[in-house]
Design a protein around this motif. Structure first.
Motif, PDB file in Angstrom:
ATOM      1  N   ILE A 107     105.056  -3.503 -69.003  1.00 60.10           N
ATOM      2  CA  ILE A 107     104.903  -4.560 -70.008  1.00 60.10           C
ATOM      3  C   ILE A 107     103.624  -4.362 -70.807  1.00 60.10           C
ATOM      4  O   ILE A 107     103.585  -4.621 -72.018  1.00 60.10           O
ATOM      5  CB  ILE A 107     104.934  -5.938 -69.321  1.00 60.10           C
ATOM      6  CG1 ILE A 107     106.324  -6.188 -68.733  1.00 60.10           C
ATOM      7  CG2 ILE A 107     104.582  -7.049 -70.314  1.00 60.10           C
ATOM      8  CD1 ILE A 107     106.427  -7.426 -67.865  1.00 60.10           C
TER       9      ILE A 107
ATOM     10  N   LEU B  75     104.319  -1.683 -73.285  1.00 58.46           N
ATOM     11  CA  LEU B  75     105.178  -2.276 -74.315  1.00 58.46           C
ATOM     12  C   LEU B  75     104.354  -3.177 -75.238  1.00 58.46           C
ATOM     13  O   LEU B  75     104.534  -3.165 -76.463  1.00 58.46           O
ATOM     14  CB  LEU B  75     106.290  -3.072 -73.643  1.00 58.46           C
ATOM     15  CG  LEU B  75     107.376  -3.668 -74.552  1.00 58.46           C
ATOM     16  CD1 LEU B  75     108.188  -2.557 -75.196  1.00 58.46           C
ATOM     17  CD2 LEU B  75     108.293  -4.597 -73.746  1.00 58.46           C
TER      18      LEU B  75
ATOM     19  N   TYR C 213     103.800  -2.802 -79.212  1.00 65.04           N
ATOM     20  CA  TYR C 213     104.212  -3.921 -80.063  1.00 65.04           C
ATOM     21  C   TYR C 213     103.074  -4.369 -80.967  1.00 65.04           C
ATOM     22  O   TYR C 213     103.271  -4.610 -82.172  1.00 65.04           O
ATOM     23  CB  TYR C 213     104.680  -5.068 -79.171  1.00 65.04           C
ATOM     24  CG  TYR C 213     105.143  -6.307 -79.906  1.00 65.04           C
ATOM     25  CD1 TYR C 213     106.380  -6.334 -80.526  1.00 65.04           C
ATOM     26  CD2 TYR C 213     104.344  -7.444 -79.963  1.00 65.04           C
ATOM     27  CE1 TYR C 213     106.820  -7.481 -81.190  1.00 65.04           C
ATOM     28  CE2 TYR C 213     104.764  -8.589 -80.623  1.00 65.04           C
ATOM     29  CZ  TYR C 213     106.003  -8.599 -81.237  1.00 65.04           C
ATOM     30  OH  TYR C 213     106.423  -9.731 -81.907  1.00 65.04           O
TER      31      TYR C 213
ATOM     32  N   LEU D  32     111.282  -9.315 -75.522  1.00 66.40           N
ATOM     33  CA  LEU D  32     111.142  -7.947 -75.005  1.00 66.40           C
ATOM     34  C   LEU D  32     110.809  -7.959 -73.516  1.00 66.40           C
ATOM     35  O   LEU D  32     111.350  -7.159 -72.735  1.00 66.40           O
ATOM     36  CB  LEU D  32     110.056  -7.199 -75.784  1.00 66.40           C
ATOM     37  CG  LEU D  32     110.376  -6.837 -77.237  1.00 66.40           C
ATOM     38  CD1 LEU D  32     109.158  -6.205 -77.901  1.00 66.40           C
ATOM     39  CD2 LEU D  32     111.563  -5.866 -77.301  1.00 66.40           C
TER      40      LEU D  32
ATOM     41  N   VAL E 169     112.888  -6.441 -70.258  1.00 62.46           N
ATOM     42  CA  VAL E 169     112.306  -5.619 -69.188  1.00 62.46           C
ATOM     43  C   VAL E 169     112.660  -6.210 -67.823  1.00 62.46           C
ATOM     44  O   VAL E 169     113.015  -5.472 -66.880  1.00 62.46           O
ATOM     45  CB  VAL E 169     110.777  -5.517 -69.357  1.00 62.46           C
ATOM     46  CG1 VAL E 169     110.136  -4.874 -68.124  1.00 62.46           C
ATOM     47  CG2 VAL E 169     110.429  -4.712 -70.598  1.00 62.46           C
TER      48      VAL E 169
END
Length: 609
Positions: free
Chosen positions: A185, A188, A192, A594, A598
């Motif tokens: 995360i 990610l 992002y 998102l 996950v």
């Protein structure tokens, strides 16, 4: 639903409306809610005011003071220097390093504390790289929230869920059980934010334009054409200047050299020191001199055994913590009118040197010390920040105009930096080992900061962002109101009836969404307390392992990205980032989706049903 529950939900919708439209300040809305809860009888006076005694409120206030201590002692800016040194001029590298640093530290201590500490660092770095603060503040906050997904002790919801497992006779998660998900995360989140960073800032209003447009020292150097006048000259070991005072050498009279400051080696680095008539020069000193005549510069270097050194355009900004620049404007009836700077002996009287002069909107060039001063002249002065601030007391001769942006980086308690580090280390150690509550650890650090004079009472009270605390205080009673009126129970009871027969992955998604939505209005710890038993009950009814559903609740409780009141971390960065409520909605909602994806994909892989 009963009428009382309708009333509470109506207040909730009204608060969200004002948060979104920004017609009333959020802290004022929060205080109105307290009043309405009491007047309507929904909560007792003690219940409505319970937020004022909440440990998290005290913790956040204390962390503001700790952060101020790090700023006043210069530590925050030294961390910023390290980030800038590694990141160079790359905003992308800076953002990555900032998010990794915050997430790593937050894995072992309070994420709120880490974010509070890094806010002044990020603001300082943003100013130096000329990056809008909004591009760093939200990534900073998101990294703080993601840090709660890095270890078992990173955030209270993780420990609440773990305790619920053990209370039901189920072995708990390992210390790093959540870490693989947190790392994914975090990566990610970094990607992002790199994609969305240009959407993190809005076009400033006219009022904001004026504040953002405060001139820097670099601007002043350019406007007064100081770049072609200032010189850096190093004193060689055989220089005849060594051991003599400025008054003895008469450098201004002999060479037209106006000494602004002296760089001197102290503890393996150069620092800028102020000069006066009795200042004595030493070997290896570097003189910062205002000299407009190149021929005189060469003569001074030859006779004084000085070596010219590079003077970059950003030199004064780099030295902003030791030497400052400011403008003063002469006023009618000033005792300086008609006199030259030589006659005034400006440095001896005021402790600063005049390095530039503007008249009728244009900077004068050449030798300034013999130029008679006129009404309306604006002088650029250089010297120690303390002397510059004292100029505002000489109101009969001139007015001190707006100080440059670099004044924010002044570290008045720089000599106490070691003690500030000790106070910070004590706080971190207490938070990691957990012998006392986090709020006590933070208060201990505040007391140590005061004891060692890292902060004084005035700066401590000024550092606390009271609107942030009032916002949190006003929103905390909502959890109690929802409990009392049955709102939370009503929402939770419908979960099994709605998605209980659709399979475990759908249950994972549903638990995540429900936990995240409830977390918008009550604390993530309270959300975890409410949702953990529901997750275990759902797992039992479905005949699946409790681990994936329990882990989903833990992750969703930390996924408070969608509003500025979802978490104290978001509220901390709201003001510095100059965000509005809807900025978090448009950036946080997609990222929450998102994280949801996950969870749906990875949680069953790491914790099979």
């Amino acid at each position: 639903m009963n009428l009382e529950l309708y009333w509470v939900l109506g207040l909730l919708l009204g608060a969200v409306y004002f948060f979104v439209t920004n017609r009333i300040r959020m802290d004022v809305v929060a205080l109105l809610l307290i009043v309405l809860f009491v007047l309507s009888g929904t909560l007792t006076l003690e219940e409505a005011l319970s937020g004022f005694s909440d440990p998290n409120v005290i913790l956040i206030g204390a962390l503001f003071v700790v952060g101020e201590g790090l700023v006043r002692t210069g530590i925050a800016y030294q961390v910023g220097d390290a980030l800038v040194k590694v990141a160079g001029s790359s905003e992308i590298r800076l953002l990555v390093l900032l998010m990794v640093a915050v997430a790593t530290l937050g894995a072992f201590m309070s994420s709120t504390g880490v974010v509070a500490i890094f806010i002044p660092v990020a603001l300082s770095v943003a100013q130096r790289l000329e990056i809008p603060p909004g591009r760093l503040m939200m990534p900073l906050g998101f990294a703080g929230l993601i840090s709660g997904m890095m270890t078992l002790v990173a955030t209270p919801p993780n420990m609440v869920v773990n305790s619920e497992l053990m209370r039901n006779g189920i072995k708990g998660f390992g210390f790093f059980g959540v870490t693989p998900l947190g790392v994914v995360i975090l990566l990610l989140g970094i990607g992002y934010m790199l994609l969305m960073r240009h959407r993190l800032v809005r076009e400033p209003s006219d009022k904001k334009r004026s504040s953002l447009g405060r001139r820097s020292m670099r601007d002043l150097v350019r406007e007064y054409r100081l770049g072609g006048r200032a010189r850096r000259l190093a004193i060689l070991p055989d220089s005849p200047l060594i051991g003599h005072t400025l008054d003895e050498l008469q450098l201004r009279a002999r060479f037209g050299a106006n000494i602004i400051g002296v760089e001197r080696w102290r503890k393996f680095r150069r620092v800028m020191v102020s000069v006066s008539a009795i200042s004595q020069f030493q070997a290896r000193d570097v003189l910062l001199i205002d000299m407009p005549d190149p021929q005189e510069v060469r003569r001074l270097c030859s006779e004084g055994r000085l070596e010219p050194m590079v003077l970059r355009g950003e030199y004064f900004s780099d030295q902003a913590r030791e030497v400052g620049l400011a403008e003063v404007s002469l006023i009618p009836d000033s005792s300086l009118l008609g006199k030259t700077l030589r006659e005034v002996t400006f440095r001896n009287v005021y402790g600063v040197s005049v390095v530039g002069l503007r008249r009728d909107g244009s900077a004068l060039e050449g030798w300034l010390v013999d130029e008679p001063l006129r009404m309306g002249d604006t002088l650029l002065v250089a010297g120690n920040w303390s002397f510059i601030r004292q100029l505002q007391t000489h109101v009969r001769d001139f007015l001190l105009l707006g100080l440059p942006a670099e004044v924010d980086e002044m570290a008045p308690a720089r000599s106490q930096a070691a003690y500030a580090l000790i106070a910070l280390a004590v706080m971190v150690l207490l938070m990691v080992t957990d012998p006392v509550p986090n709020v006590i650890a933070a208060l201990v650090a505040c007391l140590l900061m005061g004891k060692f004079r890292c902060v004084d009472l005035e700066s401590a009270y000024r550092s606390i962002h009271w609107p942030t605390l009032l916002l949190i205080i006003g929103m905390l009673p909502f959890a109690m109101a929802l409990h009392k009126t049955g709102g939370v129970t009503l929402i939770v009871d419908g979960l099994m009836a709605l998605v209980g027969g659709m399979g475990p992955r759908v249950m994972v998604a549903s638990l995540f969404i429900l936990t995240a939505v409830i977390g918008l209005f009550i604390s993530n710890t309270a959300t975890a307390v409410l949702m953990a038993p529901i997750a275990l009950g759902a797992a039992q009814q479905m005949g699946v392992s409790p681990y994936p559903l329990a882990m989903t609740v833990a992750l969703a409780a930390s996924a408070a990205f969608m509003t500025p009141v979802s978490s104290p971390v978001n509220t901390l960065v709201l003001g510095p980032g100059e965000y509005r409520f809807m900025d978090f909605v448009r950036i946080g909602v997609p990222f929450t989706l998102l994280v949801l994806a996950v969870c749906v994909v990875m949680v069953p892989l790491l914790f099979p049903f």
